[in-house]
Design an enzyme around this catalytic site. Structure first.
Site, PDB file in Angstrom:
ATOM      1  N   ARG A  25     -42.830  50.099 -18.501  1.00 14.06           N
ATOM      2  CA  ARG A  25     -42.785  51.552 -18.339  1.00 14.06           C
ATOM      3  C   ARG A  25     -43.019  52.248 -19.676  1.00 14.06           C
ATOM      4  O   ARG A  25     -43.678  53.283 -19.730  1.00 14.06           O
ATOM      5  CB  ARG A  25     -41.451  51.951 -17.725  1.00 14.06           C
ATOM      6  CG  ARG A  25     -41.499  53.286 -17.078  1.00 14.06           C
ATOM      7  CD  ARG A  25     -40.519  53.402 -15.942  1.00 14.06           C
ATOM      8  NE  ARG A  25     -41.152  53.214 -14.648  1.00 14.06           N
ATOM      9  CZ  ARG A  25     -40.501  53.168 -13.493  1.00 14.06           C
ATOM     10  NH1 ARG A  25     -39.200  53.272 -13.478  1.00 14.06           N
ATOM     11  NH2 ARG A  25     -41.150  53.034 -12.365  1.00 14.06           N
ATOM     12  N   ASP A 205     -31.928  54.604  -5.223  1.00 18.82           N
ATOM     13  CA  ASP A 205     -31.299  54.070  -4.015  1.00 18.82           C
ATOM     14  C   ASP A 205     -29.931  54.746  -3.894  1.00 18.82           C
ATOM     15  O   ASP A 205     -29.494  55.386  -4.848  1.00 18.82           O
ATOM     16  CB  ASP A 205     -31.145  52.538  -4.107  1.00 18.82           C
ATOM     17  CG  ASP A 205     -30.452  52.111  -5.407  1.00 18.82           C
ATOM     18  OD1 ASP A 205     -31.161  51.928  -6.411  1.00 18.82           O
ATOM     19  OD2 ASP A 205     -29.211  52.005  -5.431  1.00 18.82           O
TER      20      ASP A 205
HETATM   21  N1  HPA Z   1     -26.480  49.818  -9.827  1.00 14.61           N
HETATM   22  C1  HPA Z   1     -26.692  49.737 -11.146  1.00 14.61           C
HETATM   23  N2  HPA Z   1     -27.792  50.167 -11.718  1.00 14.61           N
HETATM   24  C2  HPA Z   1     -28.733  50.715 -10.942  1.00 14.61           C
HETATM   25  C3  HPA Z   1     -28.570  50.838  -9.569  1.00 14.61           C
HETATM   26  C4  HPA Z   1     -27.379  50.371  -8.987  1.00 14.61           C
HETATM   27  O1  HPA Z   1     -27.178  50.446  -7.772  1.00 14.61           O
HETATM   28  N3  HPA Z   1     -29.687  51.419  -9.054  1.00 14.61           N
HETATM   29  C5  HPA Z   1     -30.502  51.649 -10.102  1.00 14.61           C
HETATM   30  N4  HPA Z   1     -29.935  51.234 -11.243  1.00 14.61           N
END
Ligand code: HPA
Length: 236
Positions: A25, A205
């Site tokens: 990235r 998420d």
């Molecule tokens: N946990 C920790 N770090 C993260 C998460 C998670 O669910 N999603 C993106 N980075």
């Protein structure tokens, strides 16, 4: 003078550093958003790319994953390379019901189970927070662009796969917006160096609603929103 993890001269690194987690990235930021980007260090595949963004000198360099990895790079950048500001641009899992996948979070503080908040001064838990000026710059840009942006605490965990997911509802009750693995470490390094830092995160998420699974294209577009807010924070 190189350091153990950054092989270049201090003048090769800009005072403003954009710090994603992923080295690919950092390279993409350099190749798509920088003018005149050059690779100045590549120890362990953590490329440091220096060029200009909108005419302002900046370096894009990854942190790797977690507080220990980030703290190595942030400490060397602040203490040996004259870096003044680092902006993490990354992803987090949503915790608060107020936030949705695709939203941007600007971390106005970072709770953590990492020892960075308690190890420096015995008996004291440090408050880990960003630079106000950087935060204001990032938030102003994000709000003006019309995207959904949240400002509040995040939780920096030492574990991606945790056996203690039962603590998450308590964090949610205290208004914690999301979970990731680096912001508190970055804020602690900035405190120790007397320098500035900020973390701008895209919700990739959500721990409670099970949504997520962004397409690769979507991840990239969303990442651009957080990147533009991060750049504004660095320039503020
Ligand atoms: N946990 C920790 N770090 C993260 C998460 C998670 O669910 N999603 C993106 N980075």
């Amino acid at each position: 003078m190189a350091t153990p993890h950054i092989a270049c001269e201090p003048g090769d690194i800009a005072e403003l550093v954009i710090m994603p987690g992923d080295p690919k990235r950092a390279e993409r930021i350099a190749k798509t958003r920088m003018e005149g980007a050059r690779l100045v260090s590549d120890v362990r595949g953590i490329g440091a790319w220096t060029g200009t963004i909108d005419g302002v000198p900046m370096t894009a360099m990854a942190s790797g994953m977690g507080v220990p990895s980030l703290s190595i790079y942030a400490t060397e950048l602040y203490s040996q390379f004259g870096v003044k500001r680092i902006c993490r641009v990354g992803t987090c899992g949503g915790i608060s019901k107020q936030v949705a996948v695709r939203d941007v979070i600007v971390a106005s503080s970072a709770h953590t189970n990492s020892s960075v908040s308690t190890i420096d001064i015995p008996g004291v838990t440090l408050s880990l927070a960003p630079s106000f000026d950087m935060l204001r710059g990032a938030v102003d840009q994000a709000r003006a662009s019309g995207k959904r942006v949240h400002i509040g605490p995040v939780y920096t965990s030492d574990f991606f796969y945790s056996s203690r997911m039962d603590i998450v509802p308590a964090l949610e009750k205290l208004g914690t917006l999301g979970v990731e693995m680096e912001a508190a470490g970055l804020y602690a390094c900035a405190l120790a160096a007397g320098a500035e830092a900020l973390a701008v995160l895209t919700v990739s998420d959500h721990l409670f609603d099970g949504s997520g699974d962004l397409t690769a294209d979507e991840r990239e577009t969303l990442f651009q929103d957080a990147l533009e807010a991060a750049i504004a924070g660095l320039k503020a």
